[in-house]
Write a protein that holds these residues in place. Structure first.
Motif, PDB file in Angstrom:
ATOM      1  N   PHE A  45     -23.868  38.411 -19.509  1.00 53.17           N
ATOM      2  CA  PHE A  45     -24.105  38.511 -20.948  1.00 53.17           C
ATOM      3  C   PHE A  45     -23.434  39.754 -21.530  1.00 53.17           C
ATOM      4  CE2 PHE A  45     -26.707  39.829 -24.597  1.00 53.17           C
ATOM      5  CZ  PHE A  45     -26.597  38.698 -25.380  1.00 53.17           C
ATOM      6  N   ILE A  46     -23.572  40.880 -20.870  1.00 54.14           N
ATOM      7  CA  ILE A  46     -22.972  42.129 -21.356  1.00 54.14           C
ATOM      8  C   ILE A  46     -21.450  42.002 -21.400  1.00 54.14           C
ATOM      9  CG2 ILE A  46     -22.590  44.559 -20.793  1.00 54.14           C
ATOM     10  CD1 ILE A  46     -25.538  44.590 -19.781  1.00 54.14           C
ATOM     11  N   CYS A  47     -20.864  41.453 -20.349  1.00 58.47           N
ATOM     12  CA  CYS A  47     -19.406  41.244 -20.342  1.00 58.47           C
ATOM     13  C   CYS A  47     -18.983  40.331 -21.490  1.00 58.47           C
ATOM     14  CB  CYS A  47     -18.960  40.634 -19.020  1.00 58.47           C
ATOM     15  SG  CYS A  47     -18.942  41.763 -17.637  1.00 58.47           S
ATOM     16  N   ALA A  48     -19.756  39.272 -21.728  1.00 58.43           N
ATOM     17  CA  ALA A  48     -19.430  38.334 -22.798  1.00 58.43           C
ATOM     18  C   ALA A  48     -19.530  38.985 -24.172  1.00 58.43           C
ATOM     19  CB  ALA A  48     -20.343  37.114 -22.721  1.00 58.43           C
ATOM     20  N   VAL A  49     -20.546  39.805 -24.369  1.00 60.55           N
ATOM     21  CA  VAL A  49     -20.697  40.500 -25.657  1.00 60.55           C
ATOM     22  C   VAL A  49     -19.536  41.466 -25.876  1.00 60.55           C
ATOM     23  CG1 VAL A  49     -22.102  42.151 -26.951  1.00 60.55           C
ATOM     24  CG2 VAL A  49     -23.192  40.235 -25.808  1.00 60.55           C
ATOM     25  N   ILE A  50     -19.208  42.237 -24.867  1.00 60.88           N
ATOM     26  CA  ILE A  50     -18.105  43.195 -24.996  1.00 60.88           C
ATOM     27  C   ILE A  50     -16.791  42.461 -25.257  1.00 60.88           C
ATOM     28  CG2 ILE A  50     -16.749  44.942 -23.788  1.00 60.88           C
ATOM     29  CD1 ILE A  50     -19.378  45.755 -22.357  1.00 60.88           C
ATOM     30  N   PHE A  57     -14.402  35.413 -30.721  1.00 62.07           N
ATOM     31  CA  PHE A  57     -14.947  34.275 -29.997  1.00 62.07           C
ATOM     32  C   PHE A  57     -13.824  33.493 -29.339  1.00 62.07           C
ATOM     33  CE2 PHE A  57     -16.526  29.953 -29.577  1.00 62.07           C
ATOM     34  CZ  PHE A  57     -17.713  30.203 -28.894  1.00 62.07           C
ATOM     35  N   ASP A  58     -14.046  33.127 -28.078  1.00 60.07           N
ATOM     36  CA  ASP A  58     -13.034  32.396 -27.330  1.00 60.07           C
ATOM     37  C   ASP A  58     -13.737  31.522 -26.294  1.00 60.07           C
ATOM     38  OD1 ASP A  58     -10.734  31.521 -26.137  1.00 60.07           O
ATOM     39  OD2 ASP A  58     -10.135  33.463 -25.346  1.00 60.07           O
ATOM     40  N   PHE A  59     -13.504  30.214 -26.334  1.00 62.80           N
ATOM     41  CA  PHE A  59     -14.119  29.304 -25.367  1.00 62.80           C
ATOM     42  C   PHE A  59     -13.605  29.549 -23.950  1.00 62.80           C
ATOM     43  CE2 PHE A  59     -15.257  26.503 -28.980  1.00 62.80           C
ATOM     44  CZ  PHE A  59     -16.595  26.339 -28.659  1.00 62.80           C
ATOM     45  N   LEU A  60     -12.518  30.267 -23.839  1.00 57.11           N
ATOM     46  CA  LEU A  60     -11.953  30.531 -22.522  1.00 57.11           C
ATOM     47  C   LEU A  60     -12.880  31.386 -21.661  1.00 57.11           C
ATOM     48  CD1 LEU A  60      -9.477  30.024 -20.787  1.00 57.11           C
ATOM     49  CD2 LEU A  60      -8.456  32.087 -21.752  1.00 57.11           C
ATOM     50  N   PHE A  61     -13.603  32.308 -22.278  1.00 57.77           N
ATOM     51  CA  PHE A  61     -14.473  33.196 -21.503  1.00 57.77           C
ATOM     52  C   PHE A  61     -15.588  32.431 -20.786  1.00 57.77           C
ATOM     53  CE2 PHE A  61     -17.865  36.138 -20.634  1.00 57.77           C
ATOM     54  CZ  PHE A  61     -17.186  37.181 -20.034  1.00 57.77           C
ATOM     55  N   ALA A  89     -22.903  29.564 -17.991  1.00 59.39           N
ATOM     56  CA  ALA A  89     -21.963  29.164 -19.042  1.00 59.39           C
ATOM     57  C   ALA A  89     -22.590  29.342 -20.418  1.00 59.39           C
ATOM     58  CB  ALA A  89     -21.519  27.721 -18.835  1.00 59.39           C
ATOM     59  N   VAL A  90     -23.844  28.948 -20.560  1.00 61.34           N
ATOM     60  CA  VAL A  90     -24.552  29.103 -21.845  1.00 61.34           C
ATOM     61  C   VAL A  90     -24.744  30.587 -22.161  1.00 61.34           C
ATOM     62  CG1 VAL A  90     -26.770  28.708 -23.006  1.00 61.34           C
ATOM     63  CG2 VAL A  90     -25.657  26.856 -21.748  1.00 61.34           C
ATOM     64  N   ILE A  91     -25.082  31.377 -21.154  1.00 62.72           N
ATOM     65  CA  ILE A  91     -25.246  32.823 -21.357  1.00 62.72           C
ATOM     66  C   ILE A  91     -23.928  33.450 -21.794  1.00 62.72           C
ATOM     67  CG2 ILE A  91     -25.630  34.999 -20.120  1.00 62.72           C
ATOM     68  CD1 ILE A  91     -27.807  33.437 -18.516  1.00 62.72           C
ATOM     69  N   ALA A  92     -22.827  33.069 -21.148  1.00 61.46           N
ATOM     70  CA  ALA A  92     -21.510  33.608 -21.523  1.00 61.46           C
ATOM     71  C   ALA A  92     -21.124  33.159 -22.929  1.00 61.46           C
ATOM     72  CB  ALA A  92     -20.462  33.173 -20.509  1.00 61.46           C
ATOM     73  N   LEU A  93     -21.425  31.913 -23.266  1.00 67.32           N
ATOM     74  CA  LEU A  93     -21.118  31.403 -24.601  1.00 67.32           C
ATOM     75  C   LEU A  93     -21.933  32.137 -25.664  1.00 67.32           C
ATOM     76  CD1 LEU A  93     -19.440  29.144 -25.965  1.00 67.32           C
ATOM     77  CD2 LEU A  93     -21.465  27.717 -25.803  1.00 67.32           C
ATOM     78  N   ALA A  94     -23.220  32.327 -25.399  1.00 67.09           N
ATOM     79  CA  ALA A  94     -24.083  33.034 -26.350  1.00 67.09           C
ATOM     80  C   ALA A  94     -23.653  34.487 -26.511  1.00 67.09           C
ATOM     81  CB  ALA A  94     -25.537  32.965 -25.889  1.00 67.09           C
ATOM     82  N   GLY A  95     -23.375  35.152 -25.408  1.00 66.99           N
ATOM     83  CA  GLY A  95     -22.928  36.545 -25.474  1.00 66.99           C
ATOM     84  C   GLY A  95     -21.624  36.685 -26.225  1.00 66.99           C
ATOM     85  N   ASN A  96     -20.703  35.764 -25.978  1.00 74.45           N
ATOM     86  CA  ASN A  96     -19.421  35.798 -26.672  1.00 74.45           C
ATOM     87  C   ASN A  96     -19.615  35.558 -28.167  1.00 74.45           C
ATOM     88  OD1 ASN A  96     -16.408  33.968 -26.849  1.00 74.45           O
ATOM     89  ND2 ASN A  96     -16.541  36.141 -26.412  1.00 74.45           N
ATOM     90  N   GLY A  97     -20.530  34.662 -28.518  1.00 70.47           N
ATOM     91  CA  GLY A  97     -20.827  34.409 -29.930  1.00 70.47           C
ATOM     92  C   GLY A  97     -21.464  35.607 -30.610  1.00 70.47           C
ATOM     93  N   ILE A  98     -22.375  36.267 -29.913  1.00 74.94           N
ATOM     94  CA  ILE A  98     -23.005  37.471 -30.472  1.00 74.94           C
ATOM     95  C   ILE A  98     -21.968  38.579 -30.637  1.00 74.94           C
ATOM     96  CG2 ILE A  98     -24.651  39.327 -29.961  1.00 74.94           C
ATOM     97  CD1 ILE A  98     -26.463  37.098 -28.763  1.00 74.94           C
ATOM     98  N   GLY A  99     -21.109  38.730 -29.659  1.00 73.91           N
ATOM     99  CA  GLY A  99     -20.047  39.736 -29.769  1.00 73.91           C
ATOM    100  C   GLY A  99     -19.120  39.448 -30.916  1.00 73.91           C
TER     101      GLY A  99
END
Length: 106
Positions: A45-50, A57-61, A89-99
């Motif tokens: 999650f932290i990596c995705a937010v950063i 936002f990028d679906f690639l992450f 995958a959901v955690i990475a998607l959510a973190g990326n969206g929050i970031g």
């Protein structure tokens, strides 16, 4: 596209360390559950937010996170860990969206 992939490299390295090195610390079931339910998802999650803050936002992450985690099921866990592919995958998607929210303000 090349620039996007180059920007993803440090986060990919962090995810590789997260998914492949941290499970080596698992000694018993309690430690395994702590890692699988708290530590690994938190780092993902932290990596995705950063990544979202710096790159938008990028679906690639989330795809990269999913692809990197999948082999760990055969290496460290058993078949019951398949559900974690979807969870991470959901955690990475959510973190990326929050970031991404904070990326817009930059």
């Amino acid at each position: 596209m090349k620039k996007k992939l180059l920007a993803l490299i440090p986060y990919t390295i962090a995810l590789v360390l997260n998914f492949y090195v941290l499970p080596l610390l698992i000694k018993d079931t309690g430690m395994g559950m702590l890692m699988m339910l708290m530590v690994i998802p938190l780092i993902t999650f932290i990596c995705a937010v950063i990544y979202g803050v710096r790159q938008g936002f990028d679906f690639l992450f989330p795809i990269v996170a999913t692809v990197l985690f999948a082999p760990t099921i055969f290496i460290f866990y058993n078949a019951s860990a398949w559900v974690y592919i979807i969870a991470y995958a959901v955690i990475a998607l959510a973190g990326n969206g929050i970031g991404r929210i904070f990326y817009k303000k930059r």
